[in-house]
Enzyme design. Structure first.
Site, short mmCIF file in Angstrom:
data_model
loop_
_atom_site.label_atom_id
_atom_site.label_comp_id
_atom_site.label_asym_id
_atom_site.label_seq_id
_atom_site.Cartn_x
_atom_site.Cartn_y
_atom_site.Cartn_z
N ASN A 9 4.89 41.08 -1.25
CA ASN A 9 5.71 39.93 -1.66
C ASN A 9 4.75 38.80 -1.97
O ASN A 9 4.21 38.18 -1.05
CB ASN A 9 6.68 39.53 -0.54
CG ASN A 9 7.44 38.27 -0.89
OD1 ASN A 9 7.52 37.89 -2.06
ND2 ASN A 9 8.01 37.61 0.11
N TRP A 10 4.54 38.58 -3.24
CA TRP A 10 3.56 37.56 -3.64
C TRP A 10 4.10 36.14 -3.48
O TRP A 10 3.37 35.18 -3.64
CB TRP A 10 3.15 37.76 -5.11
CG TRP A 10 2.39 39.01 -5.40
CD1 TRP A 10 2.12 40.05 -4.55
CD2 TRP A 10 1.76 39.35 -6.64
NE1 TRP A 10 1.37 41.01 -5.19
CE2 TRP A 10 1.14 40.60 -6.47
CE3 TRP A 10 1.68 38.73 -7.89
CZ2 TRP A 10 0.45 41.25 -7.50
CZ3 TRP A 10 0.99 39.35 -8.91
CH2 TRP A 10 0.37 40.60 -8.72
N LYS A 11 5.38 36.01 -3.20
CA LYS A 11 6.02 34.69 -3.08
C LYS A 11 5.74 33.87 -4.34
O LYS A 11 5.69 34.42 -5.43
CB LYS A 11 5.56 33.98 -1.81
CG LYS A 11 5.58 34.91 -0.58
CD LYS A 11 5.43 34.18 0.71
CE LYS A 11 5.21 35.17 1.83
NZ LYS A 11 5.75 34.72 3.08
N HIS A 94 15.39 37.41 1.56
CA HIS A 94 14.17 37.03 2.25
C HIS A 94 14.44 35.75 3.06
O HIS A 94 15.18 34.87 2.62
CB HIS A 94 13.04 36.79 1.25
CG HIS A 94 11.71 36.65 1.91
ND1 HIS A 94 11.30 35.49 2.51
CD2 HIS A 94 10.71 37.56 2.10
CE1 HIS A 94 10.09 35.68 3.03
NE2 HIS A 94 9.71 36.92 2.80
N GLU A 96 12.78 33.18 3.55
CA GLU A 96 12.44 31.91 2.88
C GLU A 96 13.58 31.50 1.95
O GLU A 96 13.85 30.31 1.78
CB GLU A 96 11.11 32.05 2.13
CG GLU A 96 9.94 32.07 3.11
CD GLU A 96 8.70 32.77 2.62
OE1 GLU A 96 8.59 33.05 1.42
OE2 GLU A 96 7.83 33.05 3.46
N GLU A 166 12.19 41.71 9.20
CA GLU A 166 11.20 40.64 9.14
C GLU A 166 11.57 39.52 10.12
O GLU A 166 12.36 38.62 9.78
CB GLU A 166 11.14 40.05 7.73
CG GLU A 166 10.70 41.04 6.68
CD GLU A 166 9.89 40.36 5.60
OE1 GLU A 166 8.75 40.77 5.37
OE2 GLU A 166 10.38 39.39 5.00
N GLY A 172 4.28 34.68 7.72
CA GLY A 172 3.33 33.65 7.28
C GLY A 172 2.73 32.85 8.42
O GLY A 172 2.11 31.82 8.21
N SER A 212 3.34 39.06 8.88
CA SER A 212 1.90 39.01 9.20
C SER A 212 1.29 40.40 9.39
O SER A 212 0.37 40.56 10.20
CB SER A 212 1.65 38.11 10.41
OG SER A 212 2.07 36.79 10.13
N GLY A 233 3.26 39.92 2.86
CA GLY A 233 3.12 38.66 2.14
C GLY A 233 1.65 38.36 1.86
O GLY A 233 1.05 38.89 0.93
N GLY A 234 1.06 37.53 2.68
CA GLY A 234 -0.30 37.04 2.46
C GLY A 234 -1.31 38.14 2.14
O GLY A 234 -2.10 38.00 1.19
C1 PEP Z 1 6.89 38.20 3.64
O1 PEP Z 1 6.77 37.27 2.85
O2 PEP Z 1 7.83 38.98 3.54
C2 PEP Z 1 5.89 38.37 4.70
C3 PEP Z 1 6.02 39.34 5.55
O3 PEP Z 1 4.86 37.47 4.68
P1 PEP Z 1 3.52 37.55 5.59
O4 PEP Z 1 3.02 38.96 5.51
O5 PEP Z 1 2.58 36.57 4.94
O6 PEP Z 1 3.89 37.18 6.98
#
Ligand code: PEP
Length: 250
Positions: A9-11, A94, A96, A166, A172, A212, A233-234
Site C-alpha cells: 500500500n503505497w498510500k 483502510h 486511514e 490491520e 505506520g 508495520s 505500507g512503508g
Molecule cells: C498500511 O498502510 O496498510 C500499513 C500496514 O502500513 P505500515 O506497513 O506502514 O504500517
C-alpha cells in the site's frame, strides 16, 4: 488456508515516473515469488503502474473506489473506471480512509458491492483502535467490520475478497502486533467468515496481517497458521525490503 498474497500500500506516495521506477526495481526481485504480489498505488499512478507490470507477476490495486458507477461525485473514481483501465484489485476500508475521510462500515459495504460487481478483487481492511484493544473488544470490532463489509457478498464472490487484519495502532507506527496477536485475530476473522458462509469458504479466504510488517519481522508473522500474507505500507516503498517480505510468504 488461503492463498498467500503480499500487497504493497503505497498510500499517497510516488509520482507516475517514480511509480514506474519503483516497479522496475521490484519486478526482478519478486519474479520467482510463490505468492501473489500486488502494488496498491495512487490513482494518478495507475496508468504507469499497469504499463510497468506488463509481462510480470505483479498485480495492481487502487486504494479506494466509489460505490456508484458514474454521476455527480466530484473527485471520485468508480470501480467500473478502474476495471476499464485494467486494474485488478482495490483496497477498501483502510483505517486511514475510515479515520480521515469518513469511511464507515456502511460505505465500505457499498464500495465492496460496486467493486465486486465491476469484477475487481477487494482487499478489505479491518482492525481495531488501541482504545478498543485496551477495552477488550478487538474481536467484536473486527467481527462487526467483517460482517458488515461482507453483507450481501455471495460465497462465489468471496473468492474475490482478501481480508487484511490491520490493527490501527500498528499502522505506520513501527509498533507491530506480536505474531500471536496477529494470528489470534486472523483466526477470529476466519471463524467469522465460517459463521457467515461455511468452513470451506473460511479455509479458502486469504487473511493478511498489516501493520508495520517489515523485512525483519515478516517471516515470523507469515509463519502463523492463520496469516496468509501481508498488507505492507512503508516497507513496500523499499524494493529490497518488499522483496524480502514476498520471499518470506511461502
Ligand atoms: C498500511 O498502510 O496498510 C500499513 C500496514 O502500513 P505500515 O506497513 O506502514 O504500517
Amino acid at each position: 488456508m488461503g492463498k498467500y498474497v503480499i500487497a504493497g500500500n503505497w498510500k499517497m506516495n510516488k509520482t507516475p515516473a517514480e511509480a514506474t521506477e519503483l516497479i522496475e526495481a521490484i519486478k526482478p526481485l519478486v519474479k520467482d515469488a510463490t505468492c501473489d504480489v500486488v502494488v496498491g498505488v495512487p490513482f494518478v499512478d495507475l496508468c504507469a503502474a499497469l504499463e510497468a507490470v506488463k509481462g510480470s507477476n505483479i498485480g495492481v490495486a487502487a486504494q479506494n473506489c466509489h460505490w456508484e458507477k458514474s454521476g455527480a461525485y466530484t473527485g471520485e473514481i468508480s470501480a467500473e473506471m478502474l476495471k476499464a483501465m485494467g486494474v485488478g484489485y482495490v483496497i477498501l476500508g483502510h483505517s486511514e480512509r475510515r479515520t480521515y475521510f469518513g469511511d464507515t462500515d456502511v460505505t465500505v459495504q457499498k464500495r465492496m458491492r460496486a467493486a465486486l460487481d465491476a469484477g475487481l478483487t477487494v482487499i478489505l481492511c479491518v482492525g481495531e483502535y488501541l482504545e478498543q484493544r485496551e477495552q477488550g473488544v478487538t474481536g467484536e470490532v473486527c467481527a462487526m467490520q467483517t460482517k458488515i463489509a461482507l453483507g450481501g457478498v455471495s460465497k462465489e464472490e468471496l473468492a474475490r475478497v482478501i481480508i487484511a487484519y490491520e490493527p490501527v495502532w500498528a499502522i505506520g507506527t513501527g509498533r507491530t502486533a506480536t505474531a500471536e496477536q496477529a494470528n489470534e485475530v486472523c483466526a477470529l476473522i476466519r471463524e467469522t467468515v465460517a459463521g457467515l458462509y461455511d468452513g470451506d469458504a473460511a479455509a479458502a479466504v486469504t487473511i493478511q496481517y498489516g501493520g508495520s510488517m517489515n523485512a525483519a519481522n515478516a517471516a515470523e508473522l507469515l509463519a502463523q497458521s492463520d496469516v496468509d500474507g501481508g498488507l505492507i505500507g512503508g516497507a513496500s516503498l523499499k524494493p529490497q525490503d518488499f522483496a524480502t517480505i514476498v520471499a518470506a510468504a511461502k
